[in-house]
Write a protein that holds these residues in place. Structure first.
Motif, PDB file in Angstrom:
ATOM      1  N   LYS A  36       0.828  -1.206   0.000  1.00 46.98           N
ATOM      2  CA  LYS A  36       0.000   0.000   0.000  1.00 46.98           C
ATOM      3  C   LYS A  36       0.866   1.262   0.000  1.00 46.98           C
ATOM      4  CE  LYS A  36      -3.979  -1.892   2.422  1.00 46.98           C
ATOM      5  NZ  LYS A  36      -4.825  -1.779   3.619  1.00 46.98           N
ATOM      6  N   PRO A  37       0.349   2.352  -0.599  1.00 48.58           N
ATOM      7  CA  PRO A  37       1.053   3.637  -0.516  1.00 48.58           C
ATOM      8  C   PRO A  37       1.225   4.054   0.949  1.00 48.58           C
ATOM      9  CG  PRO A  37      -0.702   3.730  -2.136  1.00 48.58           C
ATOM     10  CD  PRO A  37      -0.871   2.431  -1.382  1.00 48.58           C
ATOM     11  N   HIS A  38       2.245   4.846   1.243  1.00 50.02           N
ATOM     12  CA  HIS A  38       2.515   5.275   2.613  1.00 50.02           C
ATOM     13  C   HIS A  38       3.140   6.663   2.608  1.00 50.02           C
ATOM     14  CE1 HIS A  38       6.573   4.972   1.596  1.00 50.02           C
ATOM     15  NE2 HIS A  38       6.943   3.941   2.238  1.00 50.02           N
ATOM     16  N   ASP A  39       3.167   7.267   3.781  1.00 46.00           N
ATOM     17  CA  ASP A  39       3.816   8.565   3.963  1.00 46.00           C
ATOM     18  C   ASP A  39       4.962   8.406   4.950  1.00 46.00           C
ATOM     19  OD1 ASP A  39       2.106  10.095   2.321  1.00 46.00           O
ATOM     20  OD2 ASP A  39       0.619  10.183   3.922  1.00 46.00           O
ATOM     21  N   ARG A  81      10.329   1.135   0.566  1.00 52.15           N
ATOM     22  CA  ARG A  81       8.982   0.981   0.031  1.00 52.15           C
ATOM     23  C   ARG A  81       8.685   2.135  -0.903  1.00 52.15           C
ATOM     24  NH1 ARG A  81       5.042   0.991   4.717  1.00 52.15           N
ATOM     25  NH2 ARG A  81       3.575   0.649   3.039  1.00 52.15           N
ATOM     26  N   PRO A  82       8.260   1.867  -2.131  1.00 54.96           N
ATOM     27  CA  PRO A  82       7.866   2.954  -3.021  1.00 54.96           C
ATOM     28  C   PRO A  82       6.717   3.751  -2.391  1.00 54.96           C
ATOM     29  CG  PRO A  82       8.033   0.884  -4.234  1.00 54.96           C
ATOM     30  CD  PRO A  82       8.144   0.557  -2.774  1.00 54.96           C
ATOM     31  N   GLU A  83       6.790   5.070  -2.445  1.00 47.67           N
ATOM     32  CA  GLU A  83       5.769   5.905  -1.821  1.00 47.67           C
ATOM     33  C   GLU A  83       4.387   5.683  -2.413  1.00 47.67           C
ATOM     34  OE1 GLU A  83       6.713  10.023  -1.470  1.00 47.67           O
ATOM     35  OE2 GLU A  83       8.706   9.608  -0.663  1.00 47.67           O
ATOM     36  N   ASN A  84       4.325   5.355  -3.694  1.00 49.91           N
ATOM     37  CA  ASN A  84       3.026   5.159  -4.325  1.00 49.91           C
ATOM     38  C   ASN A  84       2.552   3.708  -4.259  1.00 49.91           C
ATOM     39  OD1 ASN A  84       4.901   4.161  -6.066  1.00 49.91           O
ATOM     40  ND2 ASN A  84       4.110   5.178  -7.881  1.00 49.91           N
ATOM     41  N   GLY A  85       3.225   2.888  -3.461  1.00 50.49           N
ATOM     42  CA  GLY A  85       2.865   1.483  -3.324  1.00 50.49           C
ATOM     43  C   GLY A  85       3.677   0.616  -4.265  1.00 50.49           C
ATOM     44  N   GLY A  86       3.589  -0.654  -4.086  1.00 50.18           N
ATOM     45  CA  GLY A  86       4.317  -1.587  -4.932  1.00 50.18           C
ATOM     46  C   GLY A  86       5.282  -2.430  -4.122  1.00 50.18           C
TER      47      GLY A  86
END
Length: 105
Positions: A36-39, A81-86
Protein backbone atom coordinates in the motif's frame (compact mmCIF):
# COMPACT_ATOMS: atom_id res chain seq x y z
CA UNK A 1 4.25 -10.85 20.13
CA UNK A 2 5.26 -9.95 23.68
CA UNK A 3 8.92 -10.18 22.62
CA UNK A 4 8.35 -7.82 19.66
CA UNK A 5 6.56 -5.30 21.90
CA UNK A 6 9.34 -5.46 24.50
CA UNK A 7 11.96 -4.97 21.77
CA UNK A 8 10.14 -1.91 20.41
CA UNK A 9 9.85 -0.42 23.91
CA UNK A 10 13.54 -0.98 24.57
CA UNK A 11 14.61 0.42 21.19
CA UNK A 12 12.37 3.49 21.15
CA UNK A 13 11.65 4.21 24.81
CA UNK A 14 7.88 4.21 24.52
CA UNK A 15 4.92 1.89 24.15
CA UNK A 16 4.60 1.00 20.46
CA UNK A 17 1.44 1.14 18.40
CA UNK A 18 0.37 -2.45 17.86
CA UNK A 19 -1.45 -2.95 14.58
CA UNK A 20 -3.38 -6.15 13.84
CA UNK A 21 -1.37 -6.98 10.71
CA UNK A 22 1.91 -7.18 12.68
CA UNK A 23 0.57 -9.75 15.13
CA UNK A 24 1.03 -13.52 15.09
CA UNK A 25 -1.28 -13.91 12.07
CA UNK A 26 0.73 -11.43 10.01
CA UNK A 27 1.72 -13.91 7.31
CA UNK A 28 -1.38 -13.07 5.29
CA UNK A 29 -1.57 -9.35 6.02
CA UNK A 30 2.01 -8.02 6.09
CA UNK A 31 2.54 -8.50 2.35
CA UNK A 32 -0.69 -6.62 1.59
CA UNK A 33 0.21 -3.76 3.95
CA UNK A 34 3.69 -3.33 2.48
CA UNK A 35 2.23 -2.92 -1.02
CA UNK A 36 0.00 0.00 0.00
CA UNK A 37 1.05 3.64 -0.52
CA UNK A 38 2.52 5.28 2.61
CA UNK A 39 3.82 8.56 3.96
CA UNK A 40 7.24 8.98 5.56
CA UNK A 41 9.44 6.44 7.28
CA UNK A 42 8.11 3.53 9.32
CA UNK A 43 9.76 1.20 11.79
CA UNK A 44 8.12 -2.17 12.24
CA UNK A 45 9.10 -4.67 14.89
CA UNK A 46 7.64 -8.07 14.10
CA UNK A 47 8.33 -11.79 14.12
CA UNK A 48 10.90 -13.37 11.81
CA UNK A 49 8.26 -15.79 10.54
CA UNK A 50 6.36 -12.82 9.14
CA UNK A 51 9.39 -11.64 7.20
CA UNK A 52 9.93 -15.09 5.73
CA UNK A 53 6.67 -15.05 3.77
CA UNK A 54 7.20 -11.79 1.87
CA UNK A 55 7.45 -12.18 -1.90
CA UNK A 56 8.44 -9.95 -4.80
CA UNK A 57 5.10 -10.31 -6.54
CA UNK A 58 6.40 -13.05 -8.85
CA UNK A 59 6.42 -15.68 -6.12
CA UNK A 60 10.12 -15.33 -5.26
CA UNK A 61 11.08 -14.62 -1.66
CA UNK A 62 11.70 -10.92 -1.02
CA UNK A 63 14.22 -11.76 1.69
CA UNK A 64 16.77 -14.21 0.26
CA UNK A 65 16.74 -16.57 3.23
CA UNK A 66 14.15 -18.16 5.45
CA UNK A 67 14.06 -16.69 8.95
CA UNK A 68 13.75 -19.82 11.02
CA UNK A 69 13.33 -18.86 14.64
CA UNK A 70 15.64 -18.46 17.61
CA UNK A 71 18.79 -18.01 15.51
CA UNK A 72 17.16 -15.01 13.84
CA UNK A 73 16.31 -13.09 17.01
CA UNK A 74 17.60 -9.58 16.59
CA UNK A 75 17.54 -9.67 12.79
CA UNK A 76 16.94 -6.26 11.21
CA UNK A 77 15.70 -5.99 7.64
CA UNK A 78 15.79 -2.60 5.94
CA UNK A 79 13.23 -2.18 3.16
CA UNK A 80 12.69 0.67 0.73
CA UNK A 81 8.98 0.98 0.03
CA UNK A 82 7.87 2.95 -3.02
CA UNK A 83 5.77 5.91 -1.82
CA UNK A 84 3.03 5.16 -4.32
CA UNK A 85 2.86 1.48 -3.32
CA UNK A 86 4.32 -1.59 -4.93
CA UNK A 87 6.97 -4.17 -4.18
CA UNK A 88 9.47 -3.11 -1.50
CA UNK A 89 13.19 -3.55 -2.16
CA UNK A 90 15.48 -5.12 0.44
CA UNK A 91 18.32 -2.68 1.10
CA UNK A 92 20.13 -4.64 3.80
CA UNK A 93 19.82 -7.31 6.47
CA UNK A 94 21.74 -7.15 9.74
CA UNK A 95 22.10 -9.76 12.44
CA UNK A 96 23.02 -8.88 16.03
CA UNK A 97 26.71 -9.63 15.41
CA UNK A 98 26.69 -7.08 12.55
CA UNK A 99 25.76 -4.18 14.85
CA UNK A 100 29.23 -3.95 16.41
CA UNK A 101 30.57 -3.00 12.97
CA UNK A 102 27.95 -0.25 12.69
CA UNK A 103 28.79 1.31 16.07
CA UNK A 104 30.68 4.59 16.09
CA UNK A 105 31.79 7.16 18.62
Amino acid sequence: MDRAIATARLAFGRVPEVVPWLREDCEADLQEQLLKPHDGNQVMVTLSTCLGVLTDGKGDKLIPFKPAGHEDYGLAVFLLRPENGGIPKVLACAWPEDWIDAAHD
